[in-house]
Enzyme design. Structure first.
Site, PDB file in Angstrom:
ATOM      1  N   LYS A 112       0.786  -1.021  -0.037  1.00 36.03           N
ATOM      2  CA  LYS A 112      -0.203   0.103   0.042  1.00 36.03           C
ATOM      3  C   LYS A 112       0.918   1.227  -0.197  1.00 36.03           C
ATOM      4  O   LYS A 112       0.437   2.270  -0.697  1.00 36.03           O
ATOM      5  CB  LYS A 112      -0.979   0.065   1.098  1.00 36.03           C
ATOM      6  CG  LYS A 112      -2.052  -0.987   1.153  1.00 36.03           C
ATOM      7  CD  LYS A 112      -3.111  -0.745   2.231  1.00 36.03           C
ATOM      8  CE  LYS A 112      -4.314  -1.634   2.233  1.00 36.03           C
ATOM      9  NZ  LYS A 112      -5.088  -1.422   3.391  1.00 36.03           N
ATOM     10  N   LYS A 194      -5.532 -10.531  -6.465  1.00 40.67           N
ATOM     11  CA  LYS A 194      -6.680 -10.726  -5.752  1.00 40.67           C
ATOM     12  C   LYS A 194      -7.754  -9.539  -6.075  1.00 40.67           C
ATOM     13  O   LYS A 194      -7.297  -8.464  -6.436  1.00 40.67           O
ATOM     14  CB  LYS A 194      -6.521 -10.645  -4.048  1.00 40.67           C
ATOM     15  CG  LYS A 194      -6.135  -9.395  -3.546  1.00 40.67           C
ATOM     16  CD  LYS A 194      -6.322  -9.397  -1.987  1.00 40.67           C
ATOM     17  CE  LYS A 194      -5.799  -7.810  -1.736  1.00 40.67           C
ATOM     18  NZ  LYS A 194      -5.376  -7.634  -0.279  1.00 40.67           N
ATOM     19  N   LYS A 197     -10.689  -3.886  -3.218  1.00 35.34           N
ATOM     20  CA  LYS A 197     -11.422  -2.517  -3.116  1.00 35.34           C
ATOM     21  C   LYS A 197     -10.486  -1.414  -3.846  1.00 35.34           C
ATOM     22  O   LYS A 197     -10.682  -0.632  -4.572  1.00 35.34           O
ATOM     23  CB  LYS A 197     -11.612  -2.181  -1.924  1.00 35.34           C
ATOM     24  CG  LYS A 197     -12.980  -2.891  -1.574  1.00 35.34           C
ATOM     25  CD  LYS A 197     -13.222  -2.397  -0.080  1.00 35.34           C
ATOM     26  CE  LYS A 197     -12.557  -3.210   1.100  1.00 35.34           C
ATOM     27  NZ  LYS A 197     -13.498  -3.341   2.072  1.00 35.34           N
TER      28      LYS A 197
HETATM   29  P1  TYM Z   1     -10.764  -5.579   4.162  1.00 36.00           P
HETATM   30  O1  TYM Z   1     -11.970  -4.595   4.524  1.00 36.00           O
HETATM   31  O2  TYM Z   1      -9.561  -5.418   3.046  1.00 36.00           O
HETATM   32  O3  TYM Z   1     -11.639  -7.130   3.781  1.00 36.00           O
HETATM   33  C1  TYM Z   1     -12.796  -7.521   4.338  1.00 36.00           C
HETATM   34  C2  TYM Z   1     -12.591  -9.180   4.483  1.00 36.00           C
HETATM   35  O4  TYM Z   1     -12.642  -9.651   3.119  1.00 36.00           O
HETATM   36  C3  TYM Z   1     -11.557 -10.561   2.884  1.00 36.00           C
HETATM   37  N1  TYM Z   1     -11.495 -10.250   1.505  1.00 36.00           N
HETATM   38  C4  TYM Z   1     -10.721 -11.304   0.461  1.00 36.00           C
HETATM   39  N2  TYM Z   1     -11.155 -12.694   0.784  1.00 36.00           N
HETATM   40  C5  TYM Z   1     -11.063 -13.503  -0.458  1.00 36.00           C
HETATM   41  N3  TYM Z   1     -10.584 -13.035  -1.627  1.00 36.00           N
HETATM   42  C6  TYM Z   1     -10.578 -11.563  -1.834  1.00 36.00           C
HETATM   43  N4  TYM Z   1     -10.172 -11.133  -3.082  1.00 36.00           N
HETATM   44  C7  TYM Z   1     -10.633 -10.942  -0.682  1.00 36.00           C
HETATM   45  N5  TYM Z   1     -10.738  -9.499  -0.688  1.00 36.00           N
HETATM   46  C8  TYM Z   1     -10.909  -8.904   0.647  1.00 36.00           C
HETATM   47  C9  TYM Z   1     -10.314 -10.037   3.850  1.00 36.00           C
HETATM   48  O5  TYM Z   1      -9.505 -11.008   3.924  1.00 36.00           O
HETATM   49  C10 TYM Z   1     -11.082  -9.719   4.957  1.00 36.00           C
HETATM   50  O6  TYM Z   1     -11.619 -10.760   5.715  1.00 36.00           O
HETATM   51  N6  TYM Z   1      -7.540  -5.264   7.870  1.00 36.00           N
HETATM   52  C11 TYM Z   1      -8.825  -5.696   7.554  1.00 36.00           C
HETATM   53  C12 TYM Z   1      -9.834  -5.425   8.343  1.00 36.00           C
HETATM   54  C13 TYM Z   1      -9.553  -5.344   9.757  1.00 36.00           C
HETATM   55  C14 TYM Z   1      -9.773  -6.705  10.645  1.00 36.00           C
HETATM   56  C15 TYM Z   1      -9.652  -6.412  12.012  1.00 36.00           C
HETATM   57  C16 TYM Z   1     -10.226  -8.059  10.216  1.00 36.00           C
HETATM   58  C17 TYM Z   1      -9.397  -4.422  10.698  1.00 36.00           C
HETATM   59  N7  TYM Z   1      -9.511  -5.156  12.162  1.00 36.00           N
HETATM   60  C18 TYM Z   1      -9.581  -7.332  12.741  1.00 36.00           C
HETATM   61  C19 TYM Z   1     -10.128  -8.957  11.032  1.00 36.00           C
HETATM   62  C20 TYM Z   1      -9.794  -8.607  12.527  1.00 36.00           C
HETATM   63  C21 TYM Z   1      -9.030  -5.250   6.019  1.00 36.00           C
HETATM   64  O7  TYM Z   1      -8.549  -4.342   5.568  1.00 36.00           O
HETATM   65  O8  TYM Z   1     -10.080  -6.234   5.541  1.00 36.00           O
END
Ligand code: TYM
Length: 329
Positions: A112, A194, A197
């Site tokens: 990032k 992957k 967003k």
């Molecule tokens: P975020 O908002 O990017 O994504 C949310 C969830 O979606 C999953 N994900 C995917 N799974 C499979 N294939 C994909 N292409 C794909 N894109 C996204 C992510 O793995 C995630 O589970 N850092 C985290 C948010 C967060 C969090 C936490 C998660 C903040 N604190 C504590 C768990 C526990 C994030 O940016 O997810």
């Protein structure tokens, strides 16, 4: 009941299929058997430049989608991260336990920050440490996420272990809960990367709240290969394999079953049927989200009561932590 915890960032107008199949679908399933805590990570959303009005809207749209996708606020604690100040408070303690080099090894930060046009904030650097605090403050056993969160989960376990060693056993070590088949959903235009967003081109992500015509067009234009055979081979045929994986996850049919059913048919047939499956799935979600957004007061009430419940658990953990590190009562 064992506890689970997870979060999602409100950084887009809609969740995409990766978010749903990789994570949120498991959140919904786990609420039947687990003590579930799920939240919208708005603190994380400000680690990159953002528009306050848009953030407020996206936070609500995220909550509405989680409800529309099946989270039940009667059984599940659904809340917004910034409404539970204990996350940030434990985050500080965890920052003081994290090595600078250790934080620098986080691959999401490296990706990032490399892509970031303007300033790279310190918040983006400490992002995974706040995530560790998000998790540990609820002392969960499992964290349902996609594959891209695995390294952050490892850091979380390391920090929990370190805290326990220095200050006495306080945190159980949380396990990542990652389903192999949907751990990583790929970009339709760039099937080696992957679906994301921030990173994907709009054509490569299928958004749940998109118009079905738009989704159908994206699926029709998905990158495949020069062969004609529908078979599951992620190495040689990443595009087709991704479509099969998505279709299988959405319909509950096994990949083998699909490969048999499409024997002798073309990529166009698979794409058409997948577009239909996506439309069938997303239609009702879109309608429910719309009705929640028409009356955000109801939504805000659900979130306020979720935050209250979350704070009871989080405050108890934080009090224990503060005591163990030597802060006055
Ligand atoms: P975020 O908002 O990017 O994504 C949310 C969830 O979606 C999953 N994900 C995917 N799974 C499979 N294939 C994909 N292409 C794909 N894109 C996204 C992510 O793995 C995630 O589970 N850092 C985290 C948010 C967060 C969090 C936490 C998660 C903040 N604190 C504590 C768990 C526990 C994030 O940016 O997810």
């Amino acid at each position: 009941r064992p506890r689970v915890l997870s979060g999602i960032q409100p950084t887009a107008d809609s969740f995409h299929l990766g978010n749903y199949l990789g994570a949120v679908r498991q959140w919904v399933a786990l609420q039947d058997t687990h003590d579930a805590f799920y939240f919208i990570a708005d603190l994380h959303a400000i680690t990159v430049e953002h528009d306050p009005k848009l953030l407020r809207k996206r936070t609500r749209v995220s909550a509405a989608q989680l409800l529309a996708l099946g989270l039940d606020p009667a059984r599940t604690t659904l809340f917004v991260q910034s409404q539970v100040p204990e996350h940030a408070e434990l985050g500080w303690v965890m920052q003081c336990l994290t090595g600078f080099g250790e934080a620098g090894r986080m691959t999401q930060f490296k990706d990032k920050s490399a892509k970031q046009g303007g300033m790279v904030s310190v918040g983006l650097f400490t992002y995974p440490i706040l995530q560790a605090a998000d998790i540990l403050v609820y002392r969960p056993e499992f964290v349902p996420v996609g594959e891209d969160q695995r390294q952050h989960l490892e850091l979380t376990r390391d920090l929990a272990q370190r805290f326990n060693t220095r200050f006495g056993k306080t945190f159980p070590l949380p396990e990542p809960y990652i389903l192999k088949d949907t751990a990583k959903i790929y970009d339709l235009q760039e099937p080696q990367a992957k679906m994301s967003k921030s990173a994907s081109s709009p054509g490569g992500i299928v958004e749940l709240l998109d118009d079905p015509k738009v989704s159908a067009k994206k699926i029709r234009s998905a990158v495949t290969d020069a062969e004609r055979e529908i078979r599951f081979d992620p190495e040689a045929k990443p595009g087709v394999s991704n479509l099969l994986g998505i279709y299988s996850a959405l319909t509950g049919r096994t990949v083998d079953d699909l490969v048999n059913a499409y024997d002798g048919k073309g990529y166009g047939d698979l794409k058409k049927d997948l577009a239909e499956a996506v439309a069938d799935f997303a239609g009702p979600v879109r309608d429910t989200v719309k009705s929640y957004m028409d009356d955000p007061a109801e939504l805000d009430k659900i979130l306020a009561s979720g935050a209250q419940r979350a704070r009871e658990v989080a405050a108890a953990t934080l009090a224990r932590v503060y005591d163990r590190v030597g802060f006055l009562k």
